[in-house]
Design an enzyme around this catalytic site. Sequence first.
Site, PDB file in Angstrom:
ATOM      1  N   GLY A   1       0.817  -1.216   0.000  1.00  0.00           N
ATOM      2  CA  GLY A   1       0.000   0.000   0.000  1.00  0.00           C
ATOM      3  C   GLY A   1       0.845   1.257   0.000  1.00  0.00           C
TER       4      GLY A   1
ATOM      5  N   CYS B   1       3.796  -8.619   2.153  1.00  0.00           N
ATOM      6  CA  CYS B   1       3.490  -9.431   0.973  1.00  0.00           C
ATOM      7  C   CYS B   1       4.763  -9.982   0.328  1.00  0.00           C
ATOM      8  CB  CYS B   1       2.690  -8.602  -0.027  1.00  0.00           C
ATOM      9  SG  CYS B   1       2.430  -9.458  -1.578  1.00  0.00           S
TER      10      CYS B   1
ATOM     11  N   CYS C   1       2.645 -13.205   1.202  1.00  0.00           N
ATOM     12  CA  CYS C   1       2.099 -13.833  -0.010  1.00  0.00           C
ATOM     13  C   CYS C   1       3.156 -14.451  -0.922  1.00  0.00           C
ATOM     14  CB  CYS C   1       1.342 -12.796  -0.847  1.00  0.00           C
ATOM     15  SG  CYS C   1       0.467 -11.558   0.078  1.00  0.00           S
TER      16      CYS C   1
ATOM     17  N   LYS D   1       5.374 -17.273   0.655  1.00  0.00           N
ATOM     18  CA  LYS D   1       4.409 -18.344   0.961  1.00  0.00           C
ATOM     19  C   LYS D   1       4.043 -19.110  -0.307  1.00  0.00           C
ATOM     20  CE  LYS D   1       0.444 -17.740   0.253  1.00  0.00           C
ATOM     21  NZ  LYS D   1      -0.531 -16.984   0.997  1.00  0.00           N
TER      22      LYS D   1
ATOM     23  N   TYR E   1      -6.388 -18.523   7.377  1.00  0.00           N
ATOM     24  CA  TYR E   1      -5.591 -18.613   6.146  1.00  0.00           C
ATOM     25  C   TYR E   1      -4.197 -19.199   6.405  1.00  0.00           C
ATOM     26  CZ  TYR E   1      -8.445 -15.159   3.484  1.00  0.00           C
ATOM     27  OH  TYR E   1      -9.419 -14.488   2.816  1.00  0.00           O
ATOM     28  N   ILE E   2      -3.477 -18.551   7.331  1.00  0.00           N
ATOM     29  CA  ILE E   2      -2.063 -18.894   7.485  1.00  0.00           C
ATOM     30  C   ILE E   2      -1.909 -20.311   8.018  1.00  0.00           C
ATOM     31  CG2 ILE E   2       0.090 -18.257   8.668  1.00  0.00           C
ATOM     32  CD1 ILE E   2      -0.755 -15.333   8.454  1.00  0.00           C
TER      33      ILE E   2
ATOM     34  N   GLU F   1      -2.693 -22.830   5.220  1.00  0.00           N
ATOM     35  CA  GLU F   1      -1.690 -22.753   4.148  1.00  0.00           C
ATOM     36  C   GLU F   1      -0.380 -23.417   4.582  1.00  0.00           C
ATOM     37  OE1 GLU F   1      -3.256 -18.810   1.740  1.00  0.00           O
ATOM     38  OE2 GLU F   1      -1.546 -18.565   3.049  1.00  0.00           O
TER      39      GLU F   1
ATOM     40  N   ARG G   1      -9.422 -24.113  17.643  1.00  0.00           N
ATOM     41  CA  ARG G   1     -10.343 -24.060  18.777  1.00  0.00           C
ATOM     42  C   ARG G   1     -11.821 -24.191  18.380  1.00  0.00           C
ATOM     43  NH1 ARG G   1      -9.824 -17.663  20.516  1.00  0.00           N
ATOM     44  NH2 ARG G   1     -10.528 -16.764  18.554  1.00  0.00           N
TER      45      ARG G   1
ATOM     46  N   THR H   1      -3.465  -7.934   0.214  1.00  0.00           N
ATOM     47  CA  THR H   1      -2.566  -7.059  -0.549  1.00  0.00           C
ATOM     48  C   THR H   1      -3.281  -6.233  -1.630  1.00  0.00           C
ATOM     49  OG1 THR H   1      -0.652  -8.423  -0.121  1.00  0.00           O
ATOM     50  CG2 THR H   1      -0.566  -7.096  -2.115  1.00  0.00           C
TER      51      THR H   1
ATOM     52  N   HIS I   1     -14.227 -27.300 -22.914  1.00  0.00           N
ATOM     53  CA  HIS I   1     -14.188 -28.723 -22.594  1.00  0.00           C
ATOM     54  C   HIS I   1     -12.887 -29.368 -23.072  1.00  0.00           C
ATOM     55  CE1 HIS I   1     -15.901 -32.617 -21.720  1.00  0.00           C
ATOM     56  NE2 HIS I   1     -15.476 -33.038 -22.886  1.00  0.00           N
TER      57      HIS I   1
ATOM     58  N   GLU J   1     -15.560 -25.768 -16.480  1.00  0.00           N
ATOM     59  CA  GLU J   1     -16.807 -25.824 -17.250  1.00  0.00           C
ATOM     60  C   GLU J   1     -18.008 -26.140 -16.360  1.00  0.00           C
ATOM     61  OE1 GLU J   1     -17.284 -29.147 -20.127  1.00  0.00           O
ATOM     62  OE2 GLU J   1     -15.418 -29.902 -19.281  1.00  0.00           O
TER      63      GLU J   1
HETATM   64  P1  NDP Z   1      -7.002 -15.319  10.609  1.00  0.00           P
HETATM   65  O1  NDP Z   1      -7.708 -14.214  11.265  1.00  0.00           O
HETATM   66  O2  NDP Z   1      -7.409 -15.748   9.243  1.00  0.00           O
HETATM   67  O3  NDP Z   1      -7.089 -16.609  11.527  1.00  0.00           O
HETATM   68  C1  NDP Z   1      -6.674 -16.570  12.853  1.00  0.00           C
HETATM   69  C2  NDP Z   1      -6.978 -17.912  13.455  1.00  0.00           C
HETATM   70  O4  NDP Z   1      -6.456 -17.970  14.770  1.00  0.00           O
HETATM   71  C3  NDP Z   1      -8.459 -18.173  13.554  1.00  0.00           C
HETATM   72  O5  NDP Z   1      -8.690 -19.524  13.230  1.00  0.00           O
HETATM   73  C4  NDP Z   1      -8.744 -17.877  15.023  1.00  0.00           C
HETATM   74  O6  NDP Z   1      -9.813 -18.603  15.545  1.00  0.00           O
HETATM   75  C5  NDP Z   1      -7.484 -18.367  15.671  1.00  0.00           C
HETATM   76  N1  NDP Z   1      -7.249 -17.741  16.970  1.00  0.00           N
HETATM   77  C6  NDP Z   1      -7.322 -16.430  17.272  1.00  0.00           C
HETATM   78  N2  NDP Z   1      -7.036 -16.231  18.572  1.00  0.00           N
HETATM   79  C7  NDP Z   1      -6.761 -17.429  19.092  1.00  0.00           C
HETATM   80  C8  NDP Z   1      -6.406 -17.878  20.380  1.00  0.00           C
HETATM   81  N3  NDP Z   1      -6.273 -17.046  21.410  1.00  0.00           N
HETATM   82  N4  NDP Z   1      -6.226 -19.210  20.558  1.00  0.00           N
HETATM   83  C9  NDP Z   1      -6.364 -20.066  19.546  1.00  0.00           C
HETATM   84  N5  NDP Z   1      -6.703 -19.705  18.291  1.00  0.00           N
HETATM   85  C10 NDP Z   1      -6.904 -18.396  18.076  1.00  0.00           C
HETATM   86  O7  NDP Z   1      -5.480 -14.951  10.702  1.00  0.00           O
HETATM   87  P2  NDP Z   1      -4.200 -15.476   9.983  1.00  0.00           P
HETATM   88  O8  NDP Z   1      -3.124 -15.282  10.987  1.00  0.00           O
HETATM   89  O9  NDP Z   1      -4.390 -16.825   9.403  1.00  0.00           O
HETATM   90  O10 NDP Z   1      -4.049 -14.445   8.783  1.00  0.00           O
HETATM   91  C11 NDP Z   1      -4.091 -13.048   9.037  1.00  0.00           C
HETATM   92  C12 NDP Z   1      -4.725 -12.325   7.886  1.00  0.00           C
HETATM   93  O11 NDP Z   1      -3.799 -12.269   6.821  1.00  0.00           O
HETATM   94  C13 NDP Z   1      -5.951 -13.015   7.299  1.00  0.00           C
HETATM   95  O12 NDP Z   1      -7.134 -12.646   7.937  1.00  0.00           O
HETATM   96  C14 NDP Z   1      -5.940 -12.569   5.874  1.00  0.00           C
HETATM   97  O13 NDP Z   1      -6.645 -11.364   5.814  1.00  0.00           O
HETATM   98  C15 NDP Z   1      -4.462 -12.337   5.599  1.00  0.00           C
HETATM   99  N6  NDP Z   1      -3.921 -13.445   4.808  1.00  0.00           N
HETATM  100  C16 NDP Z   1      -4.379 -13.657   3.563  1.00  0.00           C
HETATM  101  C17 NDP Z   1      -3.883 -14.688   2.794  1.00  0.00           C
HETATM  102  C18 NDP Z   1      -4.403 -14.912   1.434  1.00  0.00           C
HETATM  103  O14 NDP Z   1      -5.035 -14.022   0.882  1.00  0.00           O
HETATM  104  N7  NDP Z   1      -4.208 -16.095   0.862  1.00  0.00           N
HETATM  105  C19 NDP Z   1      -2.855 -15.577   3.301  1.00  0.00           C
HETATM  106  C20 NDP Z   1      -2.456 -15.286   4.642  1.00  0.00           C
HETATM  107  C21 NDP Z   1      -2.969 -14.260   5.345  1.00  0.00           C
HETATM  108  P3  NDP Z   1     -11.343 -18.110  15.406  1.00  0.00           P
HETATM  109  O15 NDP Z   1     -11.708 -18.361  13.984  1.00  0.00           O
HETATM  110  O16 NDP Z   1     -12.061 -18.984  16.353  1.00  0.00           O
HETATM  111  O17 NDP Z   1     -11.354 -16.678  15.787  1.00  0.00           O
END
Ligand code: NDP
Length: 464
Positions: A16, A43, A48, A51, A183-184, A187, A204, A316, A442, A447
Amino acid sequence: MTTYDYDLFVIGAGSGGVRAARLTALGGKRVAIAEEFRVGGTCVIRGCVPKKFMVMASDFSHQFHTAEGYGWTIDAAFDWPKFLQVKDVEIARLSGIYVANLGKAGVDLVHGRAVLKDAHTVEVTHRDGGESQTITAEKILIATGGRPWMPTDLAGVEHAITSEEAFHLPELPKRILIAGGGYIAVEFAGIFAGLGVETTLIYRGPNILRGFDDDVRAHLAGEIEKRGIKVILGCQHASIEKTATGLVNKLENGMEIETDVVMFATGRVPHVKDLGLETAGVALTDKGAIQVDTLSRTTAENIWAIGDVTDRMNLTPVAIREAVAFHETVYRNNPQHFDYEGVATAVFSQPPVGTVGLSENEARHACPGAVDVYVSRFRPMKYAFTGSDERMLMKLVVDGESQKVVGVHIVGPEAPEMIQLAAIAVKAGLTKAQWDATCAVHPTMAEELVTLKDKQQPGNMSAG
Ligand code: NDP
């Protein structure tokens, strides 16, 4: 009239910040940008891009397996240090391109940590020591991104890493446990499993990828288990203990799992620490993000913020669009705000996910009448000779009244590529009939998207 060193000072040279700085400098303004680490931001340096290289490296194991079904004999071995080396060379090359492009646009790059001293002044402490520098600017843009977050009160959490360290592990572990279901987490679980690491994912909630369509969540959880990832749901850590042989993950359900590495992917938080925001009158939201209006202006009149530090939609391409909107608004007298509707996104799990628009559940709340759902699950043709029972999921969510396709959800090979194109049709508000009027290509997997005929019957609906 006050004169400033610069018209615009940007803090943070990620996707950004760099875009905003370049556009503004190319428009004839005097612009500087500060970066405390490496130009390119999350990124390019620790997100990104590296990764995706890791996903591609890891996916070869699956491809080799598929190839054997077609008659190839494969004797493959993976060299982690070699991969890290070529990956790091490429990341350095890309970062260099960012630096060069800033230079070509006439942006002054300041290597160091910038802290706001007042609404028009930043102090930059240089990375390589030496005197700090005080710089003034008429306008300031904060684009400092986010940082990984871990539950700091968990006993033994100091033994765990985040995705940032996962890019540089000195050796590939034999066993890894990844905490999180976003996501992370999914992945990196796919990356490590594909590279032959015994991988456990603990989340959780009741199923991974909260917020995604429920069919996607269920389908992906099943598919990643087929690829050998052990998925433990509804459970969290009680503690982590370091022993002579590894790290013992003690879980709240009483299980104990020993691994070599524990990685937390439990979310990212806006990077606002010690930025001097209070001194400049920049307020935070309850969640600790920089508070902005729809035009990305903060509570300080001459300071704007874009990207993950504002915690709106942390992607991003969104940060880049926010940068363009900022530039149009502030320097081209063309107030613009980014439209967060219909943004497609991909999860580079293995298999990957592509999604755009509303989940079935969201559509049931948002659409005034009925919601039509079309689902197809099938084995991709490529796996015909592998004995694999991997399945692809394709799902269209249609507003029953307008017949517009309001959501598309794909799990399977090439889903991220497909969803980019499907997003055009969703964003354009095309109807199911218009999708169907498009002749199929096809034989392809895509498709299916224009040949889905049978509406899911009410008794056969997914939980969402
Ligand atoms: P996310 O917000 O996607 O996921 C965080 C995860 O951690 C959730 O499953 C959440 O659970 C869990 N969590 C949060 N707090 C706790 C806790 N105290 N104990 C246990 N589990 C917990 O974050 P990420 O770190 O995966 O990614 C960050 C951001 O980066 C994403 O939201 C996305 O916007 C971006 N990103 C995008 C990608 C892409 O476009 N391909 C790739 C990687 C990142 P719960 O669901 O229950 O809250």
